[in-house]
Design an enzyme around this catalytic site. Structure first.
Site, PDB file in Angstrom:
ATOM      1  N   SER A 125     -63.749   1.281 -79.936  1.00 62.66           N
ATOM      2  CA  SER A 125     -62.985   0.195 -80.534  1.00 62.66           C
ATOM      3  C   SER A 125     -61.495   0.513 -80.469  1.00 62.66           C
ATOM      4  O   SER A 125     -61.093   1.679 -80.547  1.00 62.66           O
ATOM      5  CB  SER A 125     -63.410   0.055 -81.996  1.00 62.66           C
ATOM      6  N   TYR A 150     -65.736   3.900 -90.628  1.00 64.12           N
ATOM      7  CA  TYR A 150     -66.275   3.278 -89.405  1.00 64.12           C
ATOM      8  C   TYR A 150     -65.444   3.692 -88.194  1.00 64.12           C
ATOM      9  O   TYR A 150     -65.968   4.169 -87.185  1.00 64.12           O
ATOM     10  CB  TYR A 150     -66.290   1.746 -89.553  1.00 64.12           C
ATOM     11  N   LYS A 154     -66.086   6.132 -84.603  1.00 69.33           N
ATOM     12  CA  LYS A 154     -65.800   5.779 -83.206  1.00 69.33           C
ATOM     13  C   LYS A 154     -64.992   6.897 -82.551  1.00 69.33           C
ATOM     14  O   LYS A 154     -65.299   7.329 -81.437  1.00 69.33           O
ATOM     15  CB  LYS A 154     -65.014   4.460 -83.128  1.00 69.33           C
TER      16      LYS A 154
END
Ligand code: NAD
Ligand code: UDP
Length: 338
Positions: A125, A150, A154
């Site tokens: 992302s 989150y 990544k």
């Protein structure tokens, strides 16, 4: 190629399955359905005219993953979409996010290596850039300070897969950094199906449009942008899915570790997107201005030229298609896949 698609019942994975089948690849979808339903694959089957092989597997469970590999012809590649993805939830439940996203990737990569499948395309992302060093964001922009668990997962998974390649250069790792995927397949059969009240802009807009939510709150109109609202690089999910198929080329030429931004290179403000949606669909979106959302930055869009240069990929669909397709999906499926 024979491709393992983890998270393939989810929003982006299901669109990738459509494009993979269209290009003549075979797939196995692996998902534990924690944030999706098998109905999405029945819809994909309708689109492509053939059933989609599926196994219900929790990727953290080594025995299940082993069994899946043993029962299949050798995979040429894994597209790894599986993971938990809600930013706010990750702040409230950090251990769940680290445990799920990291362990599932570690088990997956370990079993892949043991079975001689050393090609992986990972759903990363743009969040790994934090507040980016420069705009438009290029891949050599250093990773920044990431404000939520989150996004940390990544960044950590990017590092884990990079280290796997360092230890064994037989691995090829493609890290695809998505900007803001929105829209749906033009058939209206598959699309984004968030649980609860959406956090992201487009599903919020479509739920206002369909009457499930009363009005959109626009988070801040005093940013240093042309109309004061936040600017993002929205990309049609079908273009994003096609980017994954193109990324297979990088694996074929033994890319080692390769990073690509997947975006359009064009920023749209919140107000521009709302106006584009109303124009494309003829549906009015009532909105009011709310305070800024903590952690948001003003402007964020990609330089996608590396993917064009090296993969021959570029986004083809504009914001009109993104809005029209998101609306077709929502209008035809007001309750999502239920
Ligand atoms: P999604 O939630 O629709 O799909 C993810 C899938 O992973 C779900 O079907 C879920 O059931 C599955 N999953 C989660 N944990 C699992 C586990 N332990 N074992 C097996 N399956 C598991 O999300 P999406 O929007 O399709 O996103 C796909 C990937 O792209 C995710 O990794 C996400 O973080 C990443 N990504 C998404 C966006 C976005 O805006 N949607 C942006 C950047 C990156
Ligand atoms: N946004 C908004 N109202 C919402 C959801 C989002 O104004 O209900 C804004 C948000 O502040 C940002 C843009 O829309 O400027 C995109 O937000 P989203 O959560 O979709 O993506 P991200 O923040 O991850 O870029």
């Amino acid at each position: 190629m024979h491709i393992l698609v983890t998270g393939g019942t989810g929003y982006i994975g299901s669109h990738a399955v459509v494009e993979l089948i269209r290009e003549g690849h075979t797939v196995l979808v692996a998902d534990n359905l924690v944030n999706s339903t098998e109905e999405s694959l029945r819809r994909v089957a309708q689109i492509v005219g053939q059933p989609i092989p599926f196994v219900n597997v929790d990727l953290r469970e080594r025995e299940q993953v082993e069994r899946m590999f043993q029962a299949q012809p050798k995979f040429d590649c894994c597209m790894h979409f599986a993971g938990l993805k809600a930013v706010g939830e990750s702040v409230a439940q950090p251990l769940r996010y680290y445990e799920n996203n990291l362990n599932s990737t570690i088990v997956l990569a370990d079993v892949m290596g043991k079975h001689g499948c050393k090609n992986i395309i990972f759903s990363s992302s743009a969040t790994v850039y934090g507040t980016p060093d420069h705009i438009p964001v290029t891949e050599d922009c250093p990773k920044g300070i990431i404000s939520n668990p989150y996004g940390q997962t990544k960044s950590m998974i990017e590092q884990i897969l990079t280290d796997v390649h360092t230890a064994d250069p037989g691995w090829n790792v493609v890290l695809l950094r998505y900007f803001n995927p929105i829209g749906a397949h033009p058939s209206g059969l598959i699309g984004e199906d968030p649980t609860g009240t959406p956090n992201n802009l487009m599903p919020y807009i479509t739920q206002v449009a369909v009457g499930k939510l009363k009005e959109l709150g626009i988070f801040g109109n005093d940013y240093d942008t042309p109309d004061g609202t936040g600017v993002r690089d929205y990309i049609h999910v079908v273009d994003l899915a096609k980017g994954h198929v193109k990324a297979l080329q990088a694996l074929e030429r033994n890319c080692g570790v390769a990073i690509y931004n997947l975006g359009t290179g064009r920023g749209y403000s919140v107000l521009e997107l709302v106006n584009a949606f109303m124009k494309a669909t003829g549906v009015n979106i009532p909105y009011s201005i709310k305070p800024r959302r903590p952690g948001d930055i003003a402007i964020y869009y990609s330089d996608p030229s590396k993917a064009k240069r090296e993969l021959g990929w570029e986004a083809e669909l504009g914001v009109e298609e993104m809005c029209a397709d998101a609306w077709r999906w929502q209008e035809n499926n007001p309750q999502g896949f239920q």
